[in-house]
Motif scaffolding. Sequence first.
Motif, mmCIF file in Angstrom:
data_model
loop_
_atom_site.group_PDB
_atom_site.id
_atom_site.type_symbol
_atom_site.label_atom_id
_atom_site.label_comp_id
_atom_site.label_asym_id
_atom_site.label_seq_id
_atom_site.Cartn_x
_atom_site.Cartn_y
_atom_site.Cartn_z
ATOM 1 N N MET A 1 0.790 -1.212 0.050
ATOM 2 C CA MET A 1 0.019 -0.051 -0.003
ATOM 3 C C MET A 1 0.842 1.276 -0.028
ATOM 4 N N LEU A 2 0.511 2.186 -0.926
ATOM 5 C CA LEU A 2 1.120 3.491 -0.925
ATOM 6 C C LEU A 2 0.419 4.583 -0.126
ATOM 7 N N SER A 3 1.113 5.450 0.707
ATOM 8 C CA SER A 3 0.464 6.270 1.612
ATOM 9 C C SER A 3 1.393 7.645 1.510
ATOM 10 N N SER A 4 0.873 8.841 1.746
ATOM 11 C CA SER A 4 1.519 9.902 1.697
ATOM 12 C C SER A 4 1.084 10.870 2.777
ATOM 13 N N ARG A 5 1.734 12.058 2.983
ATOM 14 C CA ARG A 5 1.311 13.112 4.101
ATOM 15 C C ARG A 5 1.654 14.439 3.425
ATOM 16 N N LEU A 6 0.985 15.588 4.059
ATOM 17 C CA LEU A 6 1.339 16.924 3.439
ATOM 18 C C LEU A 6 2.658 17.358 3.873
ATOM 19 N N GLY A 7 3.217 16.926 5.142
ATOM 20 C CA GLY A 7 4.381 17.642 5.569
ATOM 21 C C GLY A 7 4.400 18.869 6.446
ATOM 22 N N PRO A 8 5.430 19.361 6.717
ATOM 23 C CA PRO A 8 5.244 20.659 7.635
ATOM 24 C C PRO A 8 4.663 21.769 6.623
ATOM 25 N N LEU A 9 5.421 21.886 5.274
ATOM 26 C CA LEU A 9 5.047 22.822 4.350
ATOM 27 C C LEU A 9 3.697 22.621 3.909
ATOM 28 N N GLY A 10 3.271 21.437 3.598
ATOM 29 C CA GLY A 10 1.910 21.556 3.145
ATOM 30 C C GLY A 10 0.881 21.919 4.143
ATOM 31 N N SER A 11 1.244 21.638 5.406
ATOM 32 C CA SER A 11 0.162 22.144 6.466
ATOM 33 C C SER A 11 0.262 23.437 6.398
ATOM 34 N N VAL A 12 1.153 24.285 5.986
ATOM 35 C CA VAL A 12 0.977 25.570 5.787
ATOM 36 C C VAL A 12 -0.202 26.245 4.966
ATOM 37 N N LEU A 13 -0.151 25.352 3.732
ATOM 38 C CA LEU A 13 -1.391 25.519 2.799
ATOM 39 C C LEU A 13 -2.514 24.918 2.990
ATOM 40 N N GLU A 14 -2.426 24.037 3.833
ATOM 41 C CA GLU A 14 -3.782 23.451 4.342
ATOM 42 C C GLU A 14 -3.806 23.417 6.006
ATOM 43 N N PRO A 15 -3.929 24.518 6.548
ATOM 44 C CA PRO A 15 -3.834 24.543 7.864
ATOM 45 C C PRO A 15 -5.009 23.754 8.721
ATOM 46 N N GLY A 16 -5.940 23.322 8.132
ATOM 47 C CA GLY A 16 -6.895 22.426 8.736
ATOM 48 C C GLY A 16 -6.455 20.927 8.836
ATOM 49 N N VAL A 17 -5.371 20.583 8.081
ATOM 50 C CA VAL A 17 -4.905 19.094 8.080
ATOM 51 C C VAL A 17 -3.355 19.302 8.809
ATOM 52 N N ALA A 18 -3.402 18.191 9.548
ATOM 53 C CA ALA A 18 -2.309 18.051 10.258
ATOM 54 C C ALA A 18 -0.956 17.439 9.442
ATOM 55 N N GLY A 19 0.113 17.898 9.307
ATOM 56 C CA GLY A 19 1.143 17.881 8.586
ATOM 57 C C GLY A 19 1.775 16.310 8.760
#
Length: 490
Positions: free
Chosen positions: A336-354
């Motif tokens: 299974m492949l998974s991913s996450r936003l990471g610290p930078l992505g959470s800046v653009l998506e503040p409602g999603v934990a990095g």
Amino acid sequence: MFNISNLDAVRKGAKPILEQVGPYVHRAYHERHEVLWSDNGRVHFKDYTYFVLDENLTTADLHAPIATLNLPLLGVLANLHEHVSPSLAPWVDLLTQMIARYQGDPDVRGLFTVKPAVQLLWGYEDRLLALLARILPPGTLPHGAMFALMNNMSGLQEALSQEPNVFNTGALDITQVWNIEADHGRTAVTSWPCPEPVRGSDAMQFRPGLTEKDRLTVFIGDIFQAADLIVNSTVDLHGVKLLRYWLDPAQAEPNPCHNMDIRGLINITGPQAGGFTGRANASGPYIFISMPMFCGVDDRLVQDVEGLRCDWEKHMTWIDVEPTTGVTMRAYKRLMLSSRLGPLGSVLEPGVAGNLTIPMFWAEETGQLTHDLARQFKSSVYRAQWFIANLGKMCWILGGSLILIGILLAVLTVELASDPDKWPGQPASDVVVLAAARDMLSVRVDGGGLPVSSSAGASENSSEGVTTANVERRPLLQPVGPGSEIVSAE
């Protein structure tokens, strides 16, 4: 594939609810070209693999919309922050804000996207990436504006342009049979913090004569590393006895050499971004590999999302190997492949934990022995095994039978010789001649060789007209005392 059914709520902080969409069944075809056998026990060849949709087994809609993370966009952001000099940081922040407000593609939802399943699997041109490619420095988008979760070779020429694979044939050392020594010309993965040598089999063939105590090693190119397998159980496939191997649980533990900090979650971000021979810890979108449904993964990841149900029988990777030959008869490879936003992505998506890890899709690759091949295998290999295993018993039985026959023949011969009248159909004259010859061979003689009679006189056989002398008879070759000898009459 996993569709985030509540995407709008997730962007506001809700727990993702994952809906499985599929399966999308494809048949994999493997071809080997430019095969070269060398005298040093190696074989070189180039692998051409491609996939064809099986419409009969695919029940899901290929064009069903799938809401998931926008991996190519996350990769661009990671590359920007790694390669751009600090003096350009304000421009990067401005560009990031523009990306967050981008409305040119209705499929883009911030750092998420909604695309048809077939495009996510086999590739599409991302409009936002195409726009960024015009303004970003060269090399920021190594794959251009194209993106695909799966890799389907464009054709045979692409396969022939690659470096060959090198396998050990086992001709010089049978314990090394079908071990990989070079994967497309590469002998090690240097993009890990600790270089990982290419080692182990491709899971199709192992050394013969396996036992339940033996461990196996398989090189898995999808995760850029080798995996150790141990015996879990013994199984039966169409009457063929097999050893079931699956991943050693110890390999699921955190490992700094592979950037693993969560049990069961393999972080291939660096190798995926830099390739086999890239630098260690290259930047790119977060890419994690695990068992489907987070089987064997830290429970915290399972609790962060909804819709995952682990079934070890359905979601575990294992292979069934015939121990005598070392050939794999059945295999299920599931990842299974998974991913996450990471610290930078959470800046653009503040409602999603990095650090929220979101599964995107899982794949199963399987193959097994057919009934006809199993019957052929049993009639050849098992029959030979039975013959070898029982050869000693057969020799003892055959040898014992020959000895018994010899004894019976010897007893029968002695019986007939001691009583000539038992010879069936023997003429009377011949019986008398045989008796006279036996008498001559058993006469006791003195030192001068003259016969010594124990009784005198003669008798006449009136029925046959033959006269015989009464003499003392002794068995042939029986000692008769000092100075005596046994002689045979001619």
